[in-house]
Scaffold this motif. Sequence first.
Motif, PDB file in Angstrom:
ATOM      1  N   ARG A  12       3.545 -30.636  50.039  1.00  0.00           N
ATOM      2  CA  ARG A  12       4.150 -32.186  50.269  1.00  0.00           C
ATOM      3  C   ARG A  12       5.852 -31.904  50.427  1.00  0.00           C
ATOM      4  O   ARG A  12       6.371 -32.382  51.303  1.00  0.00           O
ATOM      5  N   ARG A  13       5.987 -30.995  49.681  1.00  0.00           N
ATOM      6  CA  ARG A  13       7.585 -30.620  49.449  1.00  0.00           C
ATOM      7  C   ARG A  13       7.997 -30.071  50.681  1.00  0.00           C
ATOM      8  O   ARG A  13       9.084 -30.237  51.337  1.00  0.00           O
ATOM      9  N   ILE A  14       7.094 -29.000  51.159  1.00  0.00           N
ATOM     10  CA  ILE A  14       7.528 -28.189  52.355  1.00  0.00           C
ATOM     11  C   ILE A  14       7.408 -29.390  53.557  1.00  0.00           C
ATOM     12  O   ILE A  14       8.331 -28.952  54.407  1.00  0.00           O
ATOM     13  N   ASP A  15       6.511 -30.079  53.766  1.00  0.00           N
ATOM     14  CA  ASP A  15       6.493 -30.938  54.625  1.00  0.00           C
ATOM     15  C   ASP A  15       7.624 -31.854  54.643  1.00  0.00           C
ATOM     16  O   ASP A  15       8.035 -32.045  55.898  1.00  0.00           O
ATOM     17  N   GLY A  16       8.065 -32.257  53.619  1.00  0.00           N
ATOM     18  CA  GLY A  16       9.426 -33.161  53.613  1.00  0.00           C
ATOM     19  C   GLY A  16      10.510 -32.484  54.107  1.00  0.00           C
ATOM     20  O   GLY A  16      11.119 -32.982  54.708  1.00  0.00           O
ATOM     21  N   ASN A  17      10.560 -30.929  53.835  1.00  0.00           N
ATOM     22  CA  ASN A  17      11.825 -30.402  54.167  1.00  0.00           C
ATOM     23  C   ASN A  17      11.837 -30.373  55.674  1.00  0.00           C
ATOM     24  O   ASN A  17      12.856 -30.290  56.508  1.00  0.00           O
ATOM     25  N   GLU A  18      10.403 -29.957  56.540  1.00  0.00           N
ATOM     26  CA  GLU A  18      10.307 -30.139  57.721  1.00  0.00           C
ATOM     27  C   GLU A  18      10.724 -31.303  58.370  1.00  0.00           C
ATOM     28  O   GLU A  18      11.461 -31.350  59.488  1.00  0.00           O
ATOM     29  N   LEU A  19      10.373 -32.532  57.798  1.00  0.00           N
ATOM     30  CA  LEU A  19      10.456 -33.775  58.502  1.00  0.00           C
ATOM     31  C   LEU A  19      12.039 -34.054  58.349  1.00  0.00           C
ATOM     32  O   LEU A  19      12.652 -34.640  59.044  1.00  0.00           O
ATOM     33  N   PHE A  20      12.912 -33.522  57.127  1.00  0.00           N
ATOM     34  CA  PHE A  20      14.095 -33.578  56.964  1.00  0.00           C
ATOM     35  C   PHE A  20      14.820 -32.907  58.227  1.00  0.00           C
ATOM     36  O   PHE A  20      16.062 -33.539  58.612  1.00  0.00           O
ATOM     37  N   LYS A  21      14.352 -31.797  58.473  1.00  0.00           N
ATOM     38  CA  LYS A  21      14.918 -30.996  59.579  1.00  0.00           C
ATOM     39  C   LYS A  21      14.935 -31.765  61.047  1.00  0.00           C
ATOM     40  O   LYS A  21      15.778 -31.743  61.831  1.00  0.00           O
ATOM     41  N   GLU A  22      14.099 -32.429  61.122  1.00  0.00           N
ATOM     42  CA  GLU A  22      13.879 -33.246  62.404  1.00  0.00           C
ATOM     43  C   GLU A  22      14.664 -34.603  62.271  1.00  0.00           C
ATOM     44  O   GLU A  22      14.649 -35.456  63.241  1.00  0.00           O
ATOM     45  N   GLY A  23      15.173 -34.674  61.149  1.00  0.00           N
ATOM     46  CA  GLY A  23      15.992 -35.987  60.894  1.00  0.00           C
ATOM     47  C   GLY A  23      15.338 -37.436  60.551  1.00  0.00           C
ATOM     48  O   GLY A  23      15.782 -38.392  60.732  1.00  0.00           O
TER      49      GLY A  23
END
Length: 388
Positions: free
Chosen positions: A208-219
Amino acid sequence: MASDVETVAEESSGPEENSSTPAVFGDGVGTREEEEEDGVAVKESSKLVAARPTEGRDEKLPPKVNTEVEVLQQGVTKQIIKEGHGDAPPSRHSTCFVHYRAWTESTLHKFEDTWLEQQPLEFRLGHEKRELKGLAIGVASMNVGESAVLHVGYQLAYGEEGSFSFPNVPPRADVIYEVELIGFEEAKEGRPRGEMTVEERIEAADRRRIDGNELFKEGNIEAAMQQYEMALAFMGDDFMFQLFGKYRDMANAVKNPCHLNLAACLLKLNRFEEVIGHCTVVLAEDQDNSKALFRRGKARLELGQTDTAKLDFEKVRKLAPEDKAAIRELRVIAQQEREVYLKQKEMYKGLFKAPELPAKTPTTHWYTSLWNFLCSIFYFFFQRPKKE
């Protein structure tokens, strides 16, 4: 108008998708113009961050909502604060992760707040505690990211007797909930958290942390925050209390970056009290974590807590003497202190100046008068000019 929104850079290293033990990440110190924490790079972006629905209100009281009242069941009504996203709400047996506040409807006494505790509630729909039945009915009607106000009758809350331990709820008390559905897992996706091994829970949190980082990357800041919150739900106090040695280090390698990334998100949303809370949790485990100190200092400075903010920045400077961001913040504080000093000096100028006393008239003593009298007599008799 563009706003400062953090984006996420691709992680150069980290646990593989099927790894049973996450890697321990470094925590180097760099400038905050572009800093990285567990793969999160802080940069400028043109995307706007949505404001928190309850921002600016008194969170000691329930939110005032003017949306349509939806009757979910006898004794449970819902008013939407913010629409969610996703295809469908959670189904029965799903594991749900929520944040909520709860008040007694008659007195508006707030008796629970998971945002303040920084620990989301996890429960399985259809398997919840009796006192959470009404809350579960409301959550079952919500999409991920949705927040709402629920009015729940006492029959579906704490019942006839109430609760006299924790939380303290009087008998026959109707309850108001402000609830946000962070996310959920369908039952087919895996076992409940309580049945997982230590490695499985850490791995689930790390995904979930990694998924959060990807969503962060997308803004997508709000969706990223939801993933970080779900990750922290796997790392609750009851779980961390049982861990020692390498397992505790493994868990902290996932838990602390989630707290720090949440703090970075919350800084952008001006939710400074929560920033302080997340950073303080990290500093309890790692008192020399420069990113936690810096972000807590930023939040304290925004709240006007200049003295404590200065202490945080000075500690960052001690840990990293060349940290330009900390130096800049200390200069800002020094300038503010000088401006306050000059303003106070001008304000109090003349306030403590000694008052001017009236001029004193010369005092004539009796012996002076006597001497003058005797001199005048002497002059009268002996110095008077003689007549011709």
